[in-house]
Design an enzyme around this catalytic site. Structure first.
Site, PDB file in Angstrom:
ATOM      1  N   LYS A 103      15.505  -8.355   4.809  1.00  0.00           N
ATOM      2  CA  LYS A 103      15.435  -8.954   3.474  1.00  0.00           C
ATOM      3  C   LYS A 103      16.769  -9.522   2.996  1.00  0.00           C
ATOM      4  O   LYS A 103      16.803 -10.264   2.014  1.00  0.00           O
ATOM      5  CB  LYS A 103      14.938  -7.916   2.459  1.00  0.00           C
ATOM      6  CG  LYS A 103      13.496  -7.504   2.670  1.00  0.00           C
ATOM      7  CD  LYS A 103      13.110  -6.393   1.707  1.00  0.00           C
ATOM      8  CE  LYS A 103      11.705  -5.891   1.971  1.00  0.00           C
ATOM      9  NZ  LYS A 103      11.363  -4.766   1.074  1.00  0.00           N
ATOM     10  N   ALA A 151      15.646   2.797   2.367  1.00  0.00           N
ATOM     11  CA  ALA A 151      16.749   2.077   3.003  1.00  0.00           C
ATOM     12  C   ALA A 151      17.337   1.082   2.015  1.00  0.00           C
ATOM     13  O   ALA A 151      16.606   0.421   1.280  1.00  0.00           O
ATOM     14  CB  ALA A 151      16.258   1.343   4.246  1.00  0.00           C
ATOM     15  N   ALA A 154      16.367  -3.667  -0.212  1.00  0.00           N
ATOM     16  CA  ALA A 154      15.918  -2.291  -0.012  1.00  0.00           C
ATOM     17  C   ALA A 154      14.470  -2.263   0.451  1.00  0.00           C
ATOM     18  O   ALA A 154      13.734  -3.233   0.284  1.00  0.00           O
ATOM     19  CB  ALA A 154      16.067  -1.501  -1.308  1.00  0.00           C
ATOM     20  N   ASP A 155      14.100  -1.129   1.017  1.00  0.00           N
ATOM     21  CA  ASP A 155      12.716  -0.897   1.373  1.00  0.00           C
ATOM     22  C   ASP A 155      12.452   0.603   1.288  1.00  0.00           C
ATOM     23  O   ASP A 155      13.320   1.405   1.622  1.00  0.00           O
ATOM     24  CB  ASP A 155      12.391  -1.397   2.781  1.00  0.00           C
ATOM     25  CG  ASP A 155      10.899  -1.555   2.973  1.00  0.00           C
ATOM     26  OD1 ASP A 155      10.320  -2.457   2.349  1.00  0.00           O
ATOM     27  OD2 ASP A 155      10.313  -0.762   3.734  1.00  0.00           O
ATOM     28  N   THR A 156      11.279   0.957   0.829  1.00  0.00           N
ATOM     29  CA  THR A 156      10.897   2.353   0.704  1.00  0.00           C
ATOM     30  C   THR A 156       9.615   2.575   1.483  1.00  0.00           C
ATOM     31  O   THR A 156       8.634   1.853   1.286  1.00  0.00           O
ATOM     32  CB  THR A 156      10.702   2.734  -0.775  1.00  0.00           C
ATOM     33  OG1 THR A 156      11.924   2.472  -1.474  1.00  0.00           O
ATOM     34  CG2 THR A 156      10.337   4.206  -0.927  1.00  0.00           C
TER      35      THR A 156
END
Length: 186
Positions: free
Chosen positions: A54, A103, A66-68
């Site tokens: 991203k 992250a 970010a990524d969850t």
């Protein structure tokens, strides 16, 4: 004067979290990427890869992506779009603990990149049928990884949390601030 911050996410939760620590993004640029896990990819590796993919190049500022990922064992619990998926996820999480991998990746104007993955453990109380039906009727689960939002009605389901609350919401704030400072943001 600090260089601007660009948030590579359209998530209103991530924007609110950044504002909570005094960071107002100059702009929001949500990239379109393929969010399909690769065969055999672990939830932690998937979260890291998504955050890094991203990141946008930006010579005039710092980019935060970010990524969850919510995981039950090695199973990734995706964002729910149907009531059936949300019900299945709630049934799976009921009465057990699961992991949330959050992250965050930061790209400095000079191209340097730093990334961290924060792992949190969340425990759900055993949910009875009325609790599940009420939560499903709220539609709060829509578009949420794992079918719930810890900052909303589902807070009443949480009987254990070890790790980063803000990470479970969508952006680990301590690590985000630390990465920005480490890359020279002031």
């Amino acid at each position: 004067m600090p260089l601007q911050v660009i948030l590579a996410s359209a998530s209103p939760r991530r924007l609110a979290l950044l504002r909570q620590i005094g960071i107002e993004p100059a702009r929001i640029a949500a990239p379109e990427i393929d969010e399909t896990p690769q065969p055999g990819e672990t939830p932690r590796a998937f979260a890291r890869r998504m955050a890094l993919e991203k990141l946008l190049p930006e010579p005039d500022g710092f980019v935060i992506a970010a990524d969850t990922v919510v995981a039950a064992g090695r199973r990734i619990l995706h964002k729910t779009e149907s009531r059936e998926d949300a019900a299945a996820y709630l049934a799976l999480l009921s009465g057990r603990r699961h992991k949330v991998h959050s992250a965050v990746a930061v790209r400095a104007p000079d191209g340097r990149i730093a990334c961290r993955v924060v792992e949190s453990v969340v425990g759900f109380a055993r949910l009875d049928a009325p609790q599940m039906q009420d939560y499903l009727a709220s539609e709060e689960w829509r578009g949420k990884a794992g079918g719930y939002a810890i900052q909303g009605l589902a807070a009443s389901f949480i009987d254990f949390l070890s790790g980063s609350y803000s990470g479970v919401v969508g952006l680990p704030l301590h690590e985000t601030a630390k990465l920005l400072r480490g890359l020279g943001w002031r």
